[in-house]
Design a protein around this motif. Structure first.
Motif, PDB file in Angstrom:
ATOM      1  N   TRP A 162     -25.957  -7.294 -45.960  1.00  0.00           N
ATOM      2  CA  TRP A 162     -25.564  -8.829 -44.998  1.00  0.00           C
ATOM      3  C   TRP A 162     -25.409  -9.954 -44.602  1.00  0.00           C
ATOM      4  O   TRP A 162     -24.011 -10.122 -44.905  1.00  0.00           O
ATOM      5  CB  TRP A 162     -26.201  -7.728 -43.424  1.00  0.00           C
ATOM      6  CG  TRP A 162     -25.502  -8.044 -42.660  1.00  0.00           C
ATOM      7  CD1 TRP A 162     -24.698  -6.899 -41.675  1.00  0.00           C
ATOM      8  CD2 TRP A 162     -24.991  -8.649 -41.729  1.00  0.00           C
ATOM      9  NE1 TRP A 162     -23.417  -7.208 -41.252  1.00  0.00           N
ATOM     10  CE2 TRP A 162     -24.080  -8.875 -40.811  1.00  0.00           C
ATOM     11  CE3 TRP A 162     -25.387 -10.109 -41.451  1.00  0.00           C
ATOM     12  CZ2 TRP A 162     -23.922  -9.548 -39.817  1.00  0.00           C
ATOM     13  CZ3 TRP A 162     -24.965 -11.269 -40.687  1.00  0.00           C
ATOM     14  CH2 TRP A 162     -24.249 -11.248 -39.689  1.00  0.00           C
ATOM     15  N   ARG A 180     -25.779 -14.779 -32.510  1.00  0.00           N
ATOM     16  CA  ARG A 180     -24.470 -13.651 -32.776  1.00  0.00           C
ATOM     17  C   ARG A 180     -24.416 -13.670 -34.383  1.00  0.00           C
ATOM     18  O   ARG A 180     -25.278 -11.813 -34.319  1.00  0.00           O
ATOM     19  CB  ARG A 180     -23.820 -14.549 -32.583  1.00  0.00           C
ATOM     20  CG  ARG A 180     -21.773 -13.384 -31.822  1.00  0.00           C
ATOM     21  CD  ARG A 180     -20.617 -14.011 -32.787  1.00  0.00           C
ATOM     22  NE  ARG A 180     -20.441 -14.108 -33.543  1.00  0.00           N
ATOM     23  CZ  ARG A 180     -20.416 -13.678 -34.806  1.00  0.00           C
ATOM     24  NH1 ARG A 180     -19.747 -12.441 -34.717  1.00  0.00           N
ATOM     25  NH2 ARG A 180     -19.839 -14.928 -35.924  1.00  0.00           N
ATOM     26  N   GLN A 191     -26.165  -9.615 -35.414  1.00  0.00           N
ATOM     27  CA  GLN A 191     -25.821  -8.212 -36.136  1.00  0.00           C
ATOM     28  C   GLN A 191     -26.178  -8.482 -37.191  1.00  0.00           C
ATOM     29  O   GLN A 191     -26.724  -6.861 -38.350  1.00  0.00           O
ATOM     30  CB  GLN A 191     -24.448  -9.177 -36.727  1.00  0.00           C
ATOM     31  CG  GLN A 191     -23.325  -9.245 -35.707  1.00  0.00           C
ATOM     32  CD  GLN A 191     -22.196  -9.685 -36.119  1.00  0.00           C
ATOM     33  OE1 GLN A 191     -22.053 -10.226 -36.982  1.00  0.00           O
ATOM     34  NE2 GLN A 191     -21.180  -9.817 -34.979  1.00  0.00           N
TER      35      GLN A 191
END
Ligand SMILES: [Mg+2]
Length: 240
Positions: free
Chosen positions: A32, A92, A96
């Motif tokens: 990711w 943020r 995630q």
């Protein structure tokens, strides 16, 4: 009234192999970061830096030692800021990235017999889970069987501290001698629960080989190798 009323379960390495799960989740997390924050991915691969961050964060905020989810997200936030992201963006992205980790962390493969044992036991006893980690039984649909689930972050202490066991006993209104704790770890599960007067069922199978040499205080009430032996083992404890 049956002698045993409550059965508590450890999760990681008791119901599934956690090394496999965490390995997959770590790979998912790095993947990711590669896709969304490559500079941070390079930093994340330097495991000695991650370990240093972990130590520094726990020194500054000791409660993080009992909350692996928050600890991991804080590490990610720090890493992202070091990689050059502003605070809001780092926060943020950290959320995630952690969500990606957590999703993979719940892709577990239950040991043979685990779900059948939980289903059978749930018809006779109050069942609960007690974990030091951040697996969420609801995400695994284990709340079908479990009346409650507590983690170390809920009580501010990891096993072998007595807090998780005490919370389970108080929540269920049972005496320690009416409860069995089922777990893989000789100290965190078996010795810790036995010290409070609970019965203990040690799941000592292939996933637990590394821990087999144990101190005398970790003597379990009953020891088994496979989860399909759990129901019979608890019947044996009832008959003792
Ligand atoms: Mg365990």
């Amino acid at each position: 009234m049956p002698r045993i009323r409550l059965v508590t379960f450890d999760l990681d390495n008791t119901l599934w192999n956690v090394q496999t799960v965490i390995g997959n989740a770590e790979r998912r997390l790095v993947g990711w970061l590669d896709d969304h924050a490559p500079a941070a991915a390079a930093l994340y691969r330097r495991s000695e830096d991650i370990n240093a961050m972990r130590i520094d964060l726990i020194a500054a905020q000791p409660q993080l030692a009992h909350d692996l989810s928050r600890l991991r997200e804080e590490i990610l936030g720090l890493l992202l800021r070091r990689a050059g992201y502003g605070s809001a963006e780092a926060e943020r992205l950290a959320a995630q990235a952690f969500a990606a980790f957590l999703e993979a962390r719940h892709e577990v493969e239950f040991f043979d017999g685990a779900l059948d044992a939980l289903a059978a036991l749930s018809r006779r006893y109050v069942l609960g889970s007690l974990t030091n980690g951040n697996a969420d039984p609801k995400k695994l649909k284990l709340d079908r069987y479990l009346t409650f689930s507590f983690c170390a972050a809920d009580v501010g202490a990891m096993k072998p501290a007595p807090d998780l066991f005490r919370r389970a006993l108080e929540h269920s209104g049972v005496h320690p001698y009416q409860a069995v704790h089922v777990g893989d770890h000789p100290i965190d599960d078996i010795a810790a629960a036995a010290k409070l007067g609970m019965h203990t069922l040690w799941v000592n199978g292939p996933a637990q080989q590394a821990l087999r040499r144990t101190p005398a205080e970790a003597q379990a009430t009953v020891e088994i190798e496979r989860l399909d032996e759990v129901v019979d083992a608890i019947e044996r404890i009832e008959g003792m």
